[in-house]
Write an enzyme that holds these catalytic residues in place. Structure first.
Site, mmCIF file in Angstrom:
data_model
loop_
_atom_site.group_PDB
_atom_site.id
_atom_site.type_symbol
_atom_site.label_atom_id
_atom_site.label_comp_id
_atom_site.label_asym_id
_atom_site.label_seq_id
_atom_site.Cartn_x
_atom_site.Cartn_y
_atom_site.Cartn_z
ATOM 1 N N SER A 17 0.817 -1.215 0.000
ATOM 2 C CA SER A 17 0.000 0.000 0.000
ATOM 3 C C SER A 17 0.853 1.268 0.000
ATOM 4 O O SER A 17 0.637 2.177 -0.817
ATOM 5 C CB SER A 17 -0.964 -0.011 1.190
ATOM 6 O OG SER A 17 -0.254 -0.169 2.412
ATOM 7 N N TRP A 18 1.832 1.369 0.892
ATOM 8 C CA TRP A 18 2.629 2.594 0.964
ATOM 9 C C TRP A 18 3.578 2.716 -0.227
ATOM 10 O O TRP A 18 3.784 3.792 -0.757
ATOM 11 C CB TRP A 18 3.390 2.654 2.275
ATOM 12 C CG TRP A 18 4.094 3.963 2.523
ATOM 13 C CD1 TRP A 18 5.399 4.140 2.856
ATOM 14 C CD2 TRP A 18 3.517 5.281 2.482
ATOM 15 N NE1 TRP A 18 5.678 5.481 3.005
ATOM 16 C CE2 TRP A 18 4.541 6.205 2.789
ATOM 17 C CE3 TRP A 18 2.232 5.765 2.208
ATOM 18 C CZ2 TRP A 18 4.328 7.582 2.829
ATOM 19 C CZ3 TRP A 18 2.024 7.145 2.242
ATOM 20 C CH2 TRP A 18 3.064 8.037 2.550
ATOM 21 N N LYS A 112 9.451 2.010 7.998
ATOM 22 C CA LYS A 112 9.486 2.290 9.436
ATOM 23 C C LYS A 112 9.887 1.025 10.191
ATOM 24 O O LYS A 112 9.424 -0.062 9.868
ATOM 25 C CB LYS A 112 8.117 2.768 9.929
ATOM 26 C CG LYS A 112 7.651 4.083 9.340
ATOM 27 C CD LYS A 112 6.313 4.484 9.938
ATOM 28 C CE LYS A 112 5.849 5.831 9.411
ATOM 29 N NZ LYS A 112 5.362 5.720 8.013
ATOM 30 N N GLY A 140 6.519 10.258 8.245
ATOM 31 C CA GLY A 140 5.600 11.277 8.731
ATOM 32 C C GLY A 140 4.209 10.731 8.959
ATOM 33 O O GLY A 140 3.925 9.565 8.680
ATOM 34 N N SER A 142 1.280 9.896 7.867
ATOM 35 C CA SER A 142 0.651 9.714 6.556
ATOM 36 C C SER A 142 -0.097 8.393 6.500
ATOM 37 O O SER A 142 0.180 7.470 7.260
ATOM 38 C CB SER A 142 1.719 9.751 5.464
ATOM 39 O OG SER A 142 2.797 8.888 5.804
ATOM 40 N N ALA A 144 -1.497 5.540 3.549
ATOM 41 C CA ALA A 144 -1.307 5.167 2.149
ATOM 42 C C ALA A 144 -2.538 5.436 1.292
ATOM 43 O O ALA A 144 -2.443 5.998 0.196
ATOM 44 C CB ALA A 144 -0.910 3.696 2.051
ATOM 45 N N LYS A 195 6.074 5.570 17.165
ATOM 46 C CA LYS A 195 4.685 6.026 17.045
ATOM 47 C C LYS A 195 3.703 4.871 17.224
ATOM 48 O O LYS A 195 2.612 5.060 17.772
ATOM 49 C CB LYS A 195 4.468 6.751 15.722
ATOM 50 C CG LYS A 195 4.689 5.921 14.462
ATOM 51 C CD LYS A 195 3.413 5.343 13.907
ATOM 52 C CE LYS A 195 3.679 4.551 12.657
ATOM 53 N NZ LYS A 195 2.482 3.821 12.175
#
Length: 211
Positions: A17-18, A112, A140, A142, A144, A195
């Site tokens: 996806s990303w 990540k 960041g 975001s 996808a 995160k």
């Protein structure tokens, strides 16, 4: 796009996806993009239907995105994005070593996490495999699917080389995709790592009714 840019094309390693969303960003910026993945059915769908429905339903991809399962084809681009899961990043980088890349090829890590085998951050893992190549990190808050649908997104591009930061910022800048820069590579990577920990803790607090 700056016509003087050396980045005449790009490749994205990782057709999830990303990775697909980042391919959309680069394609919207005017670059031909080669999207590498290990699933022939996904590559065929992207090339024939311009969709990647298994990862990004209801998104039509620009025709300047082509997909391949041949890593050597992707490795010829002067700009490479590493967008594979962190647990397989080392394996993909080793395969990329075997294929070979240009000495001036720029590698941007969009992965990540920390490599579990070595304990290295992704930019350090990339540098360990390609010590002569410039490395940057993009991360960041975001999502996808939102990015692929051209919704407002903000990211940070971290790199120690100021000139390269500016060059990459130009590449990763659109009206709906804003890119800030930083020289704090470790800080940006660490933010991407922790995160999820904070998100889990927030979810637990919410589930317990603690607000």
């Amino acid at each position: 796009m700056n016509t003087e840019s050396r980045f005449t094309k790009a490749a994205v390693l990782g057709a999830g996806s990303w990775g697909t969303a980042m391919a959309v960003v680069l394609a919207e910026r005017g670059l031909p993009v080669c999207l590498f993945g290990n699933q022939p059915t996904v590559a065929d769908e992207i090339n024939q239907k311009h969709t990647n429905s298994g990862y990004l339903p209801d998104v039509t991809l620009p025709q300047s995105i082509t997909a391949t399962v041949d890593l050597a084809e992707a490795a010829s681009a002067p700009l490479l994005l590493l967008v594979v899961p962190s647990q397989v990043a080392g394996l993909v980088l080793k395969q990329l070593q075997e294929v070979g890349i240009g000495k001036d090829t720029v590698i941007v890590s969009c992965t990540k996490g920390i490599d579990t085998a070595t304990g290295l951050f992704m930019h350090d893992l990339v540098a360990a495999h390609f010590p002569e190549n410039p490395v940057a990190v993009l991360a960041g808050p975001s999502h996808a699917e939102e990015t692929a649908k051209r919704m407002a997104t903000l990211v940070t591009l971290a790199c120690e080389d100021a000139d390269l930061r500016g060059e990459l910022q130009d590449i990763f800048s659109l009206s709906w995709f804003r890119t800030y820069t930083s020289d704090d590579v470790i800080g940006v990577e660490l933010g991407g790592v922790v995160k999820n920990v904070f998100a889990i803790a927030a979810g637990i607090a919410d589930g317990l009714g603690l607000g």
